[in-house]
Write a protein that holds these residues in place. Sequence first.
Motif, PDB file in Angstrom:
ATOM      1  N   MET A   1       0.832  -1.205   0.000  1.00  0.00           N
ATOM      2  CA  MET A   1       0.000   0.000   0.000  1.00  0.00           C
ATOM      3  C   MET A   1       0.868   1.258   0.000  1.00  0.00           C
ATOM      4  SD  MET A   1      -3.113   1.164  -0.087  1.00  0.00           S
ATOM      5  CE  MET A   1      -4.105  -0.289   0.303  1.00  0.00           C
ATOM      6  N   ALA A   2       1.970   1.235   0.737  1.00  0.00           N
ATOM      7  CA  ALA A   2       2.860   2.395   0.785  1.00  0.00           C
ATOM      8  C   ALA A   2       3.482   2.666  -0.587  1.00  0.00           C
ATOM      9  CB  ALA A   2       3.957   2.165   1.829  1.00  0.00           C
ATOM     10  N   ILE A   3       3.974   1.614  -1.232  1.00  0.00           N
ATOM     11  CA  ILE A   3       4.558   1.779  -2.567  1.00  0.00           C
ATOM     12  C   ILE A   3       3.510   2.292  -3.545  1.00  0.00           C
ATOM     13  CG2 ILE A   3       5.652   0.596  -4.504  1.00  0.00           C
ATOM     14  CD1 ILE A   3       6.731  -1.452  -2.417  1.00  0.00           C
ATOM     15  N   ALA A   4       2.336   1.676  -3.503  1.00  0.00           N
ATOM     16  CA  ALA A   4       1.266   2.073  -4.420  1.00  0.00           C
ATOM     17  C   ALA A   4       0.859   3.525  -4.198  1.00  0.00           C
ATOM     18  CB  ALA A   4       0.059   1.150  -4.247  1.00  0.00           C
ATOM     19  N   SER A   5       0.808   3.943  -2.965  1.00  0.00           N
ATOM     20  CA  SER A   5       0.423   5.319  -2.663  1.00  0.00           C
ATOM     21  C   SER A   5       1.443   6.312  -3.207  1.00  0.00           C
ATOM     22  CB  SER A   5       0.280   5.487  -1.145  1.00  0.00           C
ATOM     23  OG  SER A   5      -0.018   6.823  -0.808  1.00  0.00           O
TER      24      SER A   5
ATOM     25  N   ILE B   1       0.029 -17.427   8.710  1.00  0.00           N
ATOM     26  CA  ILE B   1      -0.183 -16.042   8.277  1.00  0.00           C
ATOM     27  C   ILE B   1      -1.626 -15.663   8.568  1.00  0.00           C
ATOM     28  CG2 ILE B   1      -0.248 -14.468   6.312  1.00  0.00           C
ATOM     29  CD1 ILE B   1       1.989 -15.976   5.038  1.00  0.00           C
ATOM     30  N   GLU B   2      -1.788 -14.580   9.303  1.00  0.00           N
ATOM     31  CA  GLU B   2      -3.115 -14.114   9.684  1.00  0.00           C
ATOM     32  C   GLU B   2      -3.523 -12.931   8.817  1.00  0.00           C
ATOM     33  OE1 GLU B   2      -3.485 -13.330  13.843  1.00  0.00           O
ATOM     34  OE2 GLU B   2      -2.286 -15.072  14.420  1.00  0.00           O
ATOM     35  N   GLY B   3      -4.802 -12.879   8.474  1.00  0.00           N
ATOM     36  CA  GLY B   3      -5.321 -11.761   7.704  1.00  0.00           C
ATOM     37  C   GLY B   3      -5.151 -10.441   8.441  1.00  0.00           C
ATOM     38  N   ASN B   4      -4.937  -9.382   7.673  1.00  0.00           N
ATOM     39  CA  ASN B   4      -4.647  -8.062   8.262  1.00  0.00           C
ATOM     40  C   ASN B   4      -5.577  -6.983   7.711  1.00  0.00           C
ATOM     41  OD1 ASN B   4      -3.730  -7.938   5.654  1.00  0.00           O
ATOM     42  ND2 ASN B   4      -1.678  -7.187   6.152  1.00  0.00           N
ATOM     43  N   ALA B   5      -6.814  -7.353   7.416  1.00  0.00           N
ATOM     44  CA  ALA B   5      -7.726  -6.417   6.760  1.00  0.00           C
ATOM     45  C   ALA B   5      -7.904  -5.126   7.553  1.00  0.00           C
ATOM     46  CB  ALA B   5      -9.078  -7.089   6.517  1.00  0.00           C
ATOM     47  N   HIS B   6      -8.098  -5.235   8.851  1.00  0.00           N
ATOM     48  CA  HIS B   6      -8.346  -4.034   9.658  1.00  0.00           C
ATOM     49  C   HIS B   6      -7.181  -3.059   9.558  1.00  0.00           C
ATOM     50  CE1 HIS B   6      -9.430  -1.421  12.997  1.00  0.00           C
ATOM     51  NE2 HIS B   6      -8.226  -1.632  13.501  1.00  0.00           N
ATOM     52  N   ASP B   7      -5.973  -3.566   9.776  1.00  0.00           N
ATOM     53  CA  ASP B   7      -4.791  -2.696   9.738  1.00  0.00           C
ATOM     54  C   ASP B   7      -4.574  -2.110   8.357  1.00  0.00           C
ATOM     55  OD1 ASP B   7      -2.144  -1.744  10.925  1.00  0.00           O
ATOM     56  OD2 ASP B   7      -1.445  -2.950   9.236  1.00  0.00           O
ATOM     57  N   LEU B   8      -4.745  -2.929   7.324  1.00  0.00           N
ATOM     58  CA  LEU B   8      -4.470  -2.469   5.963  1.00  0.00           C
ATOM     59  C   LEU B   8      -5.470  -1.405   5.512  1.00  0.00           C
ATOM     60  CD1 LEU B   8      -2.790  -2.728   3.395  1.00  0.00           C
ATOM     61  CD2 LEU B   8      -4.287  -4.599   2.686  1.00  0.00           C
ATOM     62  N   LEU B   9      -6.742  -1.615   5.777  1.00  0.00           N
ATOM     63  CA  LEU B   9      -7.739  -0.625   5.350  1.00  0.00           C
ATOM     64  C   LEU B   9      -7.630   0.671   6.147  1.00  0.00           C
ATOM     65  CD1 LEU B   9      -8.979  -3.285   4.033  1.00  0.00           C
ATOM     66  CD2 LEU B   9     -11.106  -1.997   4.063  1.00  0.00           C
ATOM     67  N   ARG B  10      -7.273   0.555   7.402  1.00  0.00           N
ATOM     68  CA  ARG B  10      -7.051   1.772   8.199  1.00  0.00           C
ATOM     69  C   ARG B  10      -5.836   2.535   7.659  1.00  0.00           C
ATOM     70  NH1 ARG B  10      -5.650   1.039  14.450  1.00  0.00           N
ATOM     71  NH2 ARG B  10      -3.809   0.168  13.451  1.00  0.00           N
ATOM     72  N   TYR B  11      -4.798   1.808   7.281  1.00  0.00           N
ATOM     73  CA  TYR B  11      -3.598   2.449   6.735  1.00  0.00           C
ATOM     74  C   TYR B  11      -3.907   3.125   5.408  1.00  0.00           C
ATOM     75  CZ  TYR B  11       1.382   2.867   5.451  1.00  0.00           C
ATOM     76  OH  TYR B  11       2.618   3.333   5.095  1.00  0.00           O
ATOM     77  N   ARG B  12      -4.713   2.478   4.564  1.00  0.00           N
ATOM     78  CA  ARG B  12      -5.120   3.103   3.305  1.00  0.00           C
ATOM     79  C   ARG B  12      -5.842   4.424   3.553  1.00  0.00           C
ATOM     80  NH1 ARG B  12      -9.056  -0.070  -0.880  1.00  0.00           N
ATOM     81  NH2 ARG B  12     -10.505   0.148   0.868  1.00  0.00           N
ATOM     82  N   ARG B  13      -6.702   4.426   4.541  1.00  0.00           N
ATOM     83  CA  ARG B  13      -7.429   5.658   4.865  1.00  0.00           C
ATOM     84  C   ARG B  13      -6.460   6.738   5.363  1.00  0.00           C
ATOM     85  NH1 ARG B  13     -11.167   5.140   9.862  1.00  0.00           N
ATOM     86  NH2 ARG B  13      -9.115   5.365  10.827  1.00  0.00           N
ATOM     87  N   GLU B  14      -5.501   6.352   6.202  1.00  0.00           N
ATOM     88  CA  GLU B  14      -4.528   7.312   6.735  1.00  0.00           C
ATOM     89  C   GLU B  14      -3.693   7.938   5.619  1.00  0.00           C
ATOM     90  OE1 GLU B  14      -2.249   5.095   9.531  1.00  0.00           O
ATOM     91  OE2 GLU B  14      -3.770   5.190  11.108  1.00  0.00           O
ATOM     92  N   LEU B  15      -3.354   7.127   4.614  1.00  0.00           N
ATOM     93  CA  LEU B  15      -2.561   7.639   3.500  1.00  0.00           C
ATOM     94  C   LEU B  15      -3.395   8.459   2.522  1.00  0.00           C
ATOM     95  CD1 LEU B  15      -0.396   4.485   2.628  1.00  0.00           C
ATOM     96  CD2 LEU B  15       0.373   6.553   3.802  1.00  0.00           C
ATOM     97  N   GLY B  16      -4.711   8.341   2.617  1.00  0.00           N
ATOM     98  CA  GLY B  16      -5.569   9.004   1.643  1.00  0.00           C
ATOM     99  C   GLY B  16      -5.378   8.414   0.262  1.00  0.00           C
ATOM    100  N   ALA B  17      -5.098   7.087   0.216  1.00  0.00           N
ATOM    101  CA  ALA B  17      -4.747   6.436  -1.044  1.00  0.00           C
ATOM    102  C   ALA B  17      -5.981   5.847  -1.721  1.00  0.00           C
ATOM    103  CB  ALA B  17      -3.723   5.321  -0.786  1.00  0.00           C
ATOM    104  N   ASP B  18      -6.115   6.101  -3.003  1.00  0.00           N
ATOM    105  CA  ASP B  18      -7.190   5.521  -3.806  1.00  0.00           C
ATOM    106  C   ASP B  18      -6.645   4.269  -4.479  1.00  0.00           C
ATOM    107  OD1 ASP B  18      -9.545   5.094  -5.151  1.00  0.00           O
ATOM    108  OD2 ASP B  18      -9.159   6.595  -6.705  1.00  0.00           O
TER     109      ASP B  18
END
Length: 281
Positions: free
Chosen positions: A105-109, A132-149
């Motif tokens: 997500m960081a690279i994409a942003s 390996i555990e799913g990380n949906a909560h952390d990843l979607l929150r991070y996307r919102r923090e970055l303001g990334a589309d």
Amino acid sequence: MDLKQIFSTPHPIIGVVHLLPLPSSPRWQGNLKAVIARAEQEATALAAGGVDGIIVENFFDAPFAKDHVDPAVVSAMTLVVQQIQNLVMLPVGINVLRNDGRSGMAIASVCQCPFIRVNVLTGVMATDQGLIEGNAHDLLRYRRELGADVAIFADVLVKHARPLGTPNLTTAVQDTIERGLADAVILSGWATGSPPNLEDLELAVNAAKGTPVLIGSGADWDNIGTLMQAANGVIVASSLKRHGKITEPIDPIRVQGFVEAAREGAAIGAIAPPPAVKIAP
């Protein structure tokens, strides 16, 4: 989501650029220029062959870190992606293996990439890297923090892994979409080069209820016409390489033949009635 928003087609063919070993990986050779040159060559071959998009993976970094890659990998992938974007006019996505969606997500942003692939967004999978555990909560929150589309394409029951327990495919697809908030889901076979079977693909499409379902592995000239009659798109790598060998570079002639077969299958699927698939309760 509507895949046309990213790829200008509802049935995209997404070619993969497998990066040579990156800094800090076990097989790193100390020559980033060689990594960039190979990536540029493969991206150009994919574009020349007619794909609709490209996804960049640190594929040859195996054995992979489980969920946090070294910062040098992130830096190198960012540089490579920027070089590819300067060469081809195609949407470029990111997959940071094994399951570092946050770095993806960081690279994409930063690079303004429209999508990433995440191998385990929800649930728990037993893999060669451990659990390996799913990380949906952390990843979607991070996307919102970055303001990334940035759209999240998430694997369901990802290859080279086994789920804990015996989840129903329908439930896994629905959980990934409804609880993990994936923008699209990816269905693969059991390993790299292994395709999903048509029945599972049709079941996943039914369960997704309009969310795009992509083929994630094993597509080749022989099966893509049939698979694309059910799927919304395909991510493809091995069969586009010289002699179909994963270690070889991309062959633009093979790309062209695959693209033609995939488009024919998608066209048939667009006019055929939807398959009657019974979804287990």
